[in-house]
Scaffold this motif. Structure first.
Motif, PDB file in Angstrom:
ATOM      1  N   ALA A   1       0.811  -1.223   0.000  1.00 47.12           N
ATOM      2  CA  ALA A   1       0.000   0.000   0.000  1.00 47.12           C
ATOM      3  C   ALA A   1       0.841   1.268   0.000  1.00 47.12           C
ATOM      4  O   ALA A   1       0.305   2.359  -0.205  1.00 47.12           O
ATOM      5  CB  ALA A   1      -0.929   0.003   1.213  1.00 47.12           C
ATOM      6  N   GLY A   2       2.158   1.135   0.224  1.00 46.57           N
ATOM      7  CA  GLY A   2       3.032   2.301   0.210  1.00 46.57           C
ATOM      8  C   GLY A   2       3.133   3.029   1.538  1.00 46.57           C
ATOM      9  O   GLY A   2       3.800   4.060   1.620  1.00 46.57           O
ATOM     10  N   ARG A   3       2.483   2.516   2.600  1.00 48.11           N
ATOM     11  CA  ARG A   3       2.648   3.119   3.926  1.00 48.11           C
ATOM     12  C   ARG A   3       4.058   2.902   4.439  1.00 48.11           C
ATOM     13  O   ARG A   3       4.646   3.774   5.082  1.00 48.11           O
ATOM     14  CB  ARG A   3       1.666   2.509   4.929  1.00 48.11           C
ATOM     15  CG  ARG A   3       0.259   3.060   4.925  1.00 48.11           C
ATOM     16  CD  ARG A   3      -0.500   2.495   6.114  1.00 48.11           C
ATOM     17  NE  ARG A   3       0.064   2.946   7.376  1.00 48.11           N
ATOM     18  CZ  ARG A   3       0.032   2.237   8.511  1.00 48.11           C
ATOM     19  NH1 ARG A   3      -0.510   1.028   8.534  1.00 48.11           N
ATOM     20  NH2 ARG A   3       0.553   2.740   9.621  1.00 48.11           N
ATOM     21  N   PHE A   4       4.587   1.699   4.207  1.00 40.38           N
ATOM     22  CA  PHE A   4       5.929   1.332   4.631  1.00 40.38           C
ATOM     23  C   PHE A   4       6.766   1.037   3.377  1.00 40.38           C
ATOM     24  O   PHE A   4       6.237   0.566   2.371  1.00 40.38           O
ATOM     25  CB  PHE A   4       5.935   0.071   5.502  1.00 40.38           C
ATOM     26  CG  PHE A   4       5.058   0.112   6.725  1.00 40.38           C
ATOM     27  CD1 PHE A   4       4.595   1.305   7.258  1.00 40.38           C
ATOM     28  CD2 PHE A   4       4.704  -1.079   7.354  1.00 40.38           C
ATOM     29  CE1 PHE A   4       3.787   1.322   8.394  1.00 40.38           C
ATOM     30  CE2 PHE A   4       3.894  -1.074   8.482  1.00 40.38           C
ATOM     31  CZ  PHE A   4       3.432   0.125   9.003  1.00 40.38           C
ATOM     32  N   PHE A   5       8.070   1.304   3.448  1.00 43.34           N
ATOM     33  CA  PHE A   5       8.999   0.833   2.434  1.00 43.34           C
ATOM     34  C   PHE A   5       9.888  -0.226   3.067  1.00 43.34           C
ATOM     35  O   PHE A   5       9.996  -0.315   4.301  1.00 43.34           O
ATOM     36  CB  PHE A   5       9.863   1.976   1.884  1.00 43.34           C
ATOM     37  CG  PHE A   5       9.189   2.783   0.801  1.00 43.34           C
ATOM     38  CD1 PHE A   5       7.949   2.447   0.292  1.00 43.34           C
ATOM     39  CD2 PHE A   5       9.813   3.913   0.274  1.00 43.34           C
ATOM     40  CE1 PHE A   5       7.327   3.186  -0.701  1.00 43.34           C
ATOM     41  CE2 PHE A   5       9.212   4.667  -0.728  1.00 43.34           C
ATOM     42  CZ  PHE A   5       7.973   4.308  -1.214  1.00 43.34           C
TER      43      PHE A   5
ATOM     44  N   ILE B   1       9.887   1.931   7.980  1.00 42.23           N
ATOM     45  CA  ILE B   1      10.791   1.143   7.140  1.00 42.23           C
ATOM     46  C   ILE B   1      10.827  -0.266   7.714  1.00 42.23           C
ATOM     47  O   ILE B   1      11.032  -0.460   8.921  1.00 42.23           O
ATOM     48  CB  ILE B   1      12.207   1.736   7.108  1.00 42.23           C
ATOM     49  CG1 ILE B   1      12.182   3.179   6.610  1.00 42.23           C
ATOM     50  CG2 ILE B   1      13.123   0.889   6.212  1.00 42.23           C
ATOM     51  CD1 ILE B   1      13.527   3.885   6.693  1.00 42.23           C
ATOM     52  N   VAL B   2      10.629  -1.252   6.855  1.00 45.23           N
ATOM     53  CA  VAL B   2      10.629  -2.658   7.266  1.00 45.23           C
ATOM     54  C   VAL B   2      11.933  -3.292   6.799  1.00 45.23           C
ATOM     55  O   VAL B   2      12.146  -3.483   5.598  1.00 45.23           O
ATOM     56  CB  VAL B   2       9.421  -3.408   6.665  1.00 45.23           C
ATOM     57  CG1 VAL B   2       9.450  -4.877   7.077  1.00 45.23           C
ATOM     58  CG2 VAL B   2       8.119  -2.752   7.107  1.00 45.23           C
ATOM     59  N   HIS B   3      12.805  -3.604   7.750  1.00 44.35           N
ATOM     60  CA  HIS B   3      14.080  -4.232   7.424  1.00 44.35           C
ATOM     61  C   HIS B   3      13.950  -5.751   7.496  1.00 44.35           C
ATOM     62  O   HIS B   3      13.401  -6.284   8.473  1.00 44.35           O
ATOM     63  CB  HIS B   3      15.174  -3.797   8.413  1.00 44.35           C
ATOM     64  CG  HIS B   3      15.400  -2.327   8.489  1.00 44.35           C
ATOM     65  ND1 HIS B   3      15.947  -1.609   7.451  1.00 44.35           N
ATOM     66  CD2 HIS B   3      15.141  -1.428   9.481  1.00 44.35           C
ATOM     67  CE1 HIS B   3      16.039  -0.335   7.802  1.00 44.35           C
ATOM     68  NE2 HIS B   3      15.546  -0.191   9.017  1.00 44.35           N
ATOM     69  N   LEU B   4      14.432  -6.435   6.485  1.00 44.21           N
ATOM     70  CA  LEU B   4      14.591  -7.883   6.550  1.00 44.21           C
ATOM     71  C   LEU B   4      16.061  -8.155   6.816  1.00 44.21           C
ATOM     72  O   LEU B   4      16.927  -7.805   6.005  1.00 44.21           O
ATOM     73  CB  LEU B   4      14.143  -8.548   5.246  1.00 44.21           C
ATOM     74  CG  LEU B   4      12.629  -8.617   5.020  1.00 44.21           C
ATOM     75  CD1 LEU B   4      12.315  -9.231   3.667  1.00 44.21           C
ATOM     76  CD2 LEU B   4      11.930  -9.399   6.133  1.00 44.21           C
ATOM     77  N   VAL B   5      16.352  -8.766   7.970  1.00 48.77           N
ATOM     78  CA  VAL B   5      17.720  -8.835   8.489  1.00 48.77           C
ATOM     79  C   VAL B   5      18.152 -10.285   8.674  1.00 48.77           C
ATOM     80  O   VAL B   5      17.443 -11.079   9.308  1.00 48.77           O
ATOM     81  CB  VAL B   5      17.822  -8.100   9.842  1.00 48.77           C
ATOM     82  CG1 VAL B   5      19.273  -8.059  10.321  1.00 48.77           C
ATOM     83  CG2 VAL B   5      17.272  -6.676   9.721  1.00 48.77           C
ATOM     84  N   LEU B   6      19.316 -10.619   8.135  1.00 49.58           N
ATOM     85  CA  LEU B   6      19.922 -11.925   8.399  1.00 49.58           C
ATOM     86  C   LEU B   6      20.741 -11.845   9.679  1.00 49.58           C
ATOM     87  O   LEU B   6      21.544 -10.923   9.866  1.00 49.58           O
ATOM     88  CB  LEU B   6      20.831 -12.343   7.243  1.00 49.58           C
ATOM     89  CG  LEU B   6      20.157 -12.735   5.922  1.00 49.58           C
ATOM     90  CD1 LEU B   6      21.210 -13.158   4.910  1.00 49.58           C
ATOM     91  CD2 LEU B   6      19.137 -13.841   6.112  1.00 49.58           C
ATOM     92  N   ALA B   7      20.530 -12.795  10.577  1.00 51.64           N
ATOM     93  CA  ALA B   7      21.274 -12.843  11.841  1.00 51.64           C
ATOM     94  C   ALA B   7      21.377 -14.300  12.280  1.00 51.64           C
ATOM     95  O   ALA B   7      20.661 -15.179  11.773  1.00 51.64           O
ATOM     96  CB  ALA B   7      20.579 -12.004  12.911  1.00 51.64           C
ATOM     97  N   LYS B   8      22.264 -14.549  13.218  1.00 56.17           N
ATOM     98  CA  LYS B   8      22.463 -15.907  13.717  1.00 56.17           C
ATOM     99  C   LYS B   8      21.920 -16.039  15.133  1.00 56.17           C
ATOM    100  O   LYS B   8      22.175 -15.183  15.984  1.00 56.17           O
ATOM    101  CB  LYS B   8      23.951 -16.270  13.693  1.00 56.17           C
ATOM    102  CG  LYS B   8      24.533 -16.435  12.298  1.00 56.17           C
ATOM    103  CD  LYS B   8      25.988 -16.889  12.351  1.00 56.17           C
ATOM    104  CE  LYS B   8      26.544 -17.140  10.950  1.00 56.17           C
ATOM    105  NZ  LYS B   8      27.967 -17.592  10.993  1.00 56.17           N
ATOM    106  N   ILE B   9      21.186 -17.116  15.365  1.00 58.21           N
ATOM    107  CA  ILE B   9      20.717 -17.449  16.699  1.00 58.21           C
ATOM    108  C   ILE B   9      21.802 -18.301  17.370  1.00 58.21           C
ATOM    109  O   ILE B   9      22.201 -19.338  16.818  1.00 58.21           O
ATOM    110  CB  ILE B   9      19.394 -18.235  16.644  1.00 58.21           C
ATOM    111  CG1 ILE B   9      18.313 -17.399  15.943  1.00 58.21           C
ATOM    112  CG2 ILE B   9      18.942 -18.631  18.047  1.00 58.21           C
ATOM    113  CD1 ILE B   9      17.027 -18.167  15.680  1.00 58.21           C
TER     114      ILE B   9
END
Length: 609
Positions: free
Chosen positions: A151-155, A212-220
């Motif tokens: 919808a363009g509310r978030f990038f 802003i919606v970040h998709l983040v790679l991380a290690k558990i």
């Protein structure tokens, strides 16, 4: 002849996209509705993007201590793009989409890339981010994050690289630990606290949207508290800049994601490129340090999930490279038609009393223009073909879906790398045609080159694409993908040899394909990866040129039989002939070092440099 006429030829004459309207998903569409979308995007690009391309380059994003500041033109372009509906163009009606075929969506987006690739807020990343969440996220993540992105509310962004790791994702150090004993009961998904740093994040900080919606790679961490070495321990998390509730409303609290700095780039200057710190404590989320992130998919499935977005992004990067090359081609063509210099070779050619002629009349300038045309239009055809495969993957029958998926596996490294190299070369030729003026900011071609130079690096460098192609794609499942692609190429060759004008090029493509197959076997003859992969980039280049020769052969057969505009037809055929005569002969030289497993580079001693 216009760019739009070229797009229409590829869509309707060559790829027959009108046939897609016979499928249930696209039944509401027609050539008229497709044309309306293209018209709208062309108009918005002309009005809101193109006039501000230089502005986006000269007025770089800057940080005032609190916010990243962008020129008003960036806000206006982003708003216009959102209002066009293109963020959700291919999505279902019930989430605000248009249910457009991917190939039409991609074609429509080319107008924005050609007008100004540094404006508009990174629609490709946002759509790719949301598509990933629709495929792998929880129902709540789809509702709260993905649908608000459409919808363009978030990038959206993708956060993979780290300062110490670069493209070596197995070496990332960002860690994610469960956020309290109730971490698994959060309605947005299992809740973790992330701590680490991410580098080269496009649109990592701005004020273009609410969030802003970040998709983040991380290690558990494992049971011993240490990070699991390699890629097996990598998981994926959705980390919003601002915290939201289950209804997608902002809570008024900032997440612990902080801008550490802006990267000042050679090109693509209109898009903020950032270094982000996660969990440093600058913005303690809910009273303590650590960026709140919600697990996407299963623990350890981070790369599997992320590559859903990466593959889309690689096709998008290739298409962006095409359009930067095309913009330079158009600019140099216009310049060549209007710039008088020199006189024709031949009788009276040195007579200074004779009027000068436009430089487009000189054979070498025509050579440079033809090279650009063959690179850019050939690459455009490739990208649209790959997009058409995406439509088969989603809406074709079972057999066509399987075939399309395998072909996309094979072609994605080429779709990303080939335009990034050869449309950059087109930009270099555009500068050359302008002469000294091309080196100045009085003309746009130097900016197009600077913008395009990034594309050989991001979303997987040339070296990575070469290793992926020769080290994995061509040998997977016993070479099943390579065999399928070869069958497609041979089908075009069989049609072409029946046509006298194209029999010779068809045989040349057949020779290149055979040489490629032999080189593939020779590279792996010893079974030693270090020997096979030492010349992966020359292999990538040879493979790419062979694929483009096939594309041009198929396009040429279509153009010859088409009733399209005569100038378009003849121009298309001339570009095809140029590619066969000037470009395809490069293939044997590239393959020579591959099939001999040449060790010149591999055995070079560090000290000898």
């Amino acid at each position: 002849m216009t760019y739009r006429s070229t797009v229409d030829f590829f869509l309707y004459d060559w790829l027959a996209v009108e046939e897609l309207t016979q499928r249930q998903r696209f039944a509401d569409h027609s050539r008229d509705t497709f044309a309306s979308v293209l018209d709208t995007c062309e108009r918005i690009a002309r009005d809101k993007f193109e006039p501000f391309n230089r502005l986006a380059d000269t007025q770089e994003p800057h940080f005032d201590g609190e916010k990243v500041i962008l020129p008003q033109a960036s806000h206006d372009a982003a708003k216009a793009y959102v209002e066009s509906g293109m963020l959700a163009a291919a999505q279902d009606y019930d989430i605000g989409g248009m249910q457009l075929p991917c190939v039409v969506e991609m074609a429509a987006n080319t107008f924005f890339s050609k007008a100004s690739i540094g404006l508009g807020g990174g629609g490709m990343l946002t759509a790719g981010n949301a598509n990933l969440l629709m495929a792998h996220g929880t129902e709540a993540q789809k509702e709260v994050f993905a649908k608000n992105e459409f919808a363009g509310r978030f990038f959206g962004t993708m956060c993979l690289s780290e300062p110490q790791a670069g493209s070596s994702l197995s070496d990332i150090l960002t860690r994610a630990t469960p956020d309290g004993d109730d971490f698994e009961s959060d309605p947005l998904g299992p809740r973790y606290r992330l701590r680490g740093n991410k580098m080269w994040i496009s649109n990592g900080e701005h004020e273009l949207t609410e969030n802003i919606v970040h998709l983040v790679l991380a290690k558990i961490p494992g049971p011993d508290g240490n990070l699991i070495p390699g890629t097996k321990g990598i998981s994926l998390f959705v980390v919003p800049k601002k915290l939201v509730d289950i209804d997608g409303k902002l809570t008024g609290e900032r997440n612990d994601v902080a801008l550490a700095g802006l990267n000042h780039k050679l090109g693509y200057r209109g898009i903020p490129n950032t270094l982000l710190n996660f969990g440093e404590g600058k913005y303690p989320a809910r009273g303590k340090a650590g960026a709140i992130g919600y697990l996407v998919g299963k623990p350890g499935d981070g790369l599997k999930c992320m590559f859903h977005m990466m593959n889309e992004a690689r096709i998008g990067v290739g298409l962006g490279a095409v359009m930067l090359g095309y913009a330079g081609y158009e600019a140099s063509l216009e310049y060549a038609k209007g710039r008088p210099q020199g006189r024709p070779i031949g009788v009276g050619g040195k007579d200074a009393k004779q009027p000068q002629v436009p430089i487009i009349q000189h054979a070498d300038v025509k050579r440079m223009l033809l090279a650009q045309k063959s690179y850019c239009e050939g690459a455009l055809a490739l990208e649209l073909y790959c997009s058409r495969l995406v439509d088969e993957l989603h809406t074709g029958d079972v057999d066509k879906r399987a075939e399309a998926g395998l072909l996309l596996e094979m072609l994605t490294p080429i779709a990303k790398s080939w335009p990034s190299e050869w449309c950059l070369e087109a930009n270099s030729l555009a500068i050359q045609i302008h002469g000294g003026y091309g080196y100045t900011r009085d003309y746009p071609v130097e900016q197009y080159w600077r913008d395009n130079r990034l594309n050989m690096i991001h979303e997987g460098t040339h070296g990575i694409q070469g290793l992926d192609l020769l080290g994995r794609k061509v040998v997977m499942d016993g070479g099943k993908g390579l065999a399928l692609l070869a069958a497609k190429v041979n089908a075009t060759i069989e049609r072409a040899v029946q046509t006298p004008e194209w029999a010779e090029p068809a045989n040349a493509v057949a020779g290149a394909l055979k040489h490629l197959g032999n080189a593939t076997k020779a590279a792996w003859a010893t079974g030693v990866p270090e020997e096979a992969l030492a010349n992966a980039v020359p292999y990538l280049q040879a493979f790419g040129h062979t694929v483009l020769a096939w594309i041009w052969l198929d396009v040429a057969l279509c153009a010859q039989a088409s009733k399209a505009d005569e100038n378009l037809r003849q121009g298309t055929l001339a570009a095809a002939r140029y590619f066969f005569r000037y470009e395809l002969p490069r293939v044997p030289a590239w393959l020579k070092v591959v099939e001999t497993r040449d060790d010149t580079c591999r055995t070079m001693n560090d000290d000898w440099f």
